[in-house]
Design a protein around this motif. Structure first.
Motif, mmCIF file in Angstrom:
data_model
loop_
_atom_site.group_PDB
_atom_site.id
_atom_site.type_symbol
_atom_site.label_atom_id
_atom_site.label_comp_id
_atom_site.label_asym_id
_atom_site.label_seq_id
_atom_site.Cartn_x
_atom_site.Cartn_y
_atom_site.Cartn_z
ATOM 1 N N VAL A 1 40.449 12.840 18.651
ATOM 2 C CA VAL A 1 39.509 11.835 18.161
ATOM 3 C C VAL A 1 40.106 11.111 16.962
ATOM 4 C CG1 VAL A 1 37.196 11.403 17.224
ATOM 5 C CG2 VAL A 1 37.538 13.247 18.892
ATOM 6 N N LYS B 1 39.170 7.554 14.240
ATOM 7 C CA LYS B 1 38.139 6.576 13.856
ATOM 8 C C LYS B 1 38.808 5.364 13.238
ATOM 9 C CE LYS B 1 36.807 7.920 9.178
ATOM 10 N NZ LYS B 1 35.677 8.197 8.306
ATOM 11 N N PHE C 1 34.595 5.348 16.849
ATOM 12 C CA PHE C 1 35.288 6.599 17.104
ATOM 13 C C PHE C 1 35.856 6.546 18.517
ATOM 14 C CE2 PHE C 1 32.004 7.176 14.030
ATOM 15 C CZ PHE C 1 32.606 7.949 13.047
ATOM 16 N N LYS D 1 37.525 8.880 21.424
ATOM 17 C CA LYS D 1 37.769 10.249 21.890
ATOM 18 C C LYS D 1 38.529 10.175 23.207
ATOM 19 C CE LYS D 1 35.531 14.656 22.884
ATOM 20 N NZ LYS D 1 34.247 15.364 22.922
ATOM 21 N N ARG E 1 36.616 7.073 25.172
ATOM 22 C CA ARG E 1 35.276 6.553 24.898
ATOM 23 C C ARG E 1 35.237 6.078 23.453
ATOM 24 N NH1 ARG E 1 31.315 7.859 28.436
ATOM 25 N NH2 ARG E 1 29.745 7.936 26.795
ATOM 26 N N THR F 1 32.848 4.874 20.589
ATOM 27 C CA THR F 1 31.429 4.964 20.240
ATOM 28 C C THR F 1 31.221 4.609 18.777
ATOM 29 O OG1 THR F 1 31.644 7.315 19.725
ATOM 30 C CG2 THR F 1 30.954 6.756 21.971
ATOM 31 N N ASP F 2 29.958 4.352 18.431
ATOM 32 C CA ASP F 2 29.617 4.142 17.022
ATOM 33 C C ASP F 2 29.114 5.461 16.422
ATOM 34 O OD1 ASP F 2 26.952 4.432 17.874
ATOM 35 O OD2 ASP F 2 26.466 2.307 17.652
ATOM 36 N N GLU G 1 26.248 6.526 15.918
ATOM 37 C CA GLU G 1 25.084 7.072 16.625
ATOM 38 C C GLU G 1 25.418 7.445 18.073
ATOM 39 O OE1 GLU G 1 22.226 3.964 16.068
ATOM 40 O OE2 GLU G 1 21.903 4.488 13.965
ATOM 41 N N ASP G 2 26.697 7.476 18.410
ATOM 42 C CA ASP G 2 27.201 7.833 19.733
ATOM 43 C C ASP G 2 26.840 6.818 20.808
ATOM 44 O OD1 ASP G 2 28.916 9.615 21.061
ATOM 45 O OD2 ASP G 2 27.225 10.618 22.033
ATOM 46 N N ASN G 3 26.540 5.575 20.414
ATOM 47 C CA ASN G 3 26.357 4.506 21.394
ATOM 48 C C ASN G 3 27.722 4.118 21.940
ATOM 49 O OD1 ASN G 3 23.478 3.991 21.052
ATOM 50 N ND2 ASN G 3 24.044 3.272 19.013
ATOM 51 N N LEU G 4 27.811 3.943 23.261
ATOM 52 C CA LEU G 4 29.077 3.586 23.887
ATOM 53 C C LEU G 4 29.372 2.109 23.635
ATOM 54 C CD1 LEU G 4 31.416 4.655 25.621
ATOM 55 C CD2 LEU G 4 30.075 4.003 27.645
#
Length: 139
Positions: free
Chosen positions: A35, A37, A98, A100, A116, A118-119, A121-124
């Motif tokens: 991962v 960022k 982020f 991954k 993937r 994501t932001d 908030e784990d939104n794709l």
């Protein structure tokens, strides 16, 4: 697996590269993923103020190639990206994204990664596939 040693090695690879320019930082690793960022600032915006798809793809290729580097025997091989495709699903103006990278296929010659993006908030944000190749080092 010494997680901190691997992350330190990844951070060292970034010095004086595009990854340093984009402020990409490797933050987590396990036996099957890596991962990183990247901050979303005007440095990586397209003209209308959202994250540039090219910066997103640079992040994805950086984390996927670094993952190949750490999960394969690079004393014997060079790692190169040979194909990348990205679907950008959501825009983002600020914060961090982020990336991954996880294996889809771990072959001796070619590797296929799913990355993937994501932001917080784990939104794709984007879904990326990267193919890398392990090229033998010649003496």
């Amino acid at each position: 697996m010494d997680k901190e040693l691997i992350l330190a090695k990844c951070r060292e690879m970034c010095k004086s590269t595009l990854m340093e320019t984009l402020d990409i930082e490797f933050i987590d690793v396990s036996e099957n993923y890596l991962v990183a960022k990247m901050p979303v600032t005007p440095r990586v915006h397209q003209p209308d103020g959202v994250l540039h798809g090219g910066a997103t793809v640079a992040l994805a290729e950086s984390v996927g190639s670094a993952a190949s580097y750490i999960f394969l025997n690079t004393s014997e091989f060079y790692i190169r990206g040979i194909e990348i495709s990205a679907n950008h699903l959501k825009s983002i103006k600020e914060g961090d994204v982020f990336a991954k990278a996880t294996f889809i296929h771990k072959g001796r010659t070619t590797q296929l990664w799913e990355i993937r993006i994501t932001d917080i908030e784990d939104n794709l944000i984007s879904l990326v596939k990267l193919t890398t190749i392990a090229l033998p080092k010649t003496k």
